[in-house]
Design a protein around this motif. Structure first.
Motif: not given
Length: 85
Positions: A62, A77-78, A80-82, A84-85
């Motif tokens: 990120p 989703a995983d 995208k979450k990483a 966004a971190a």
């Protein structure tokens, strides 16, 4: 989304094709490295997977500087979450 995504894959991997399709649909850029064509990449995949050549192995860096995240067969989703971190 900010950051970089690198996907280690093979030409025959259905899970890789699915994730690539999802990333493309969401407009998330990624670099694909086929471990069958890049033998040096095998060591990266094996290190992340306890010696196994499991794909897709995805490395997310990120832009926030939160640190690199390595995932095996992640969901969209995983990823995208990483990012966004």
């Amino acid at each position: 989304m900010p950051g970089t995504v690198t996907m280690y894959s093979t030409s025959w991997c259905g899970y890789c094709r699915r994730l690539k399709s999802q990333l493309e649909r969401e407009g998330i850029a990624y670099t694909e490295i086929n471990i069958e064509e890049e033998p040096s990449a095998v060591a990266i995949v094996e290190k992340a997977n306890d010696g196994n050549q499991t794909v897709p192995t995805v490395v997310v860096e990120p832009d926030s500087g939160a640190g690199q995240v390595t995932m095996t067969n992640p969901s969209l989703a995983d990823v995208k979450k990483a990012l966004a971190a």
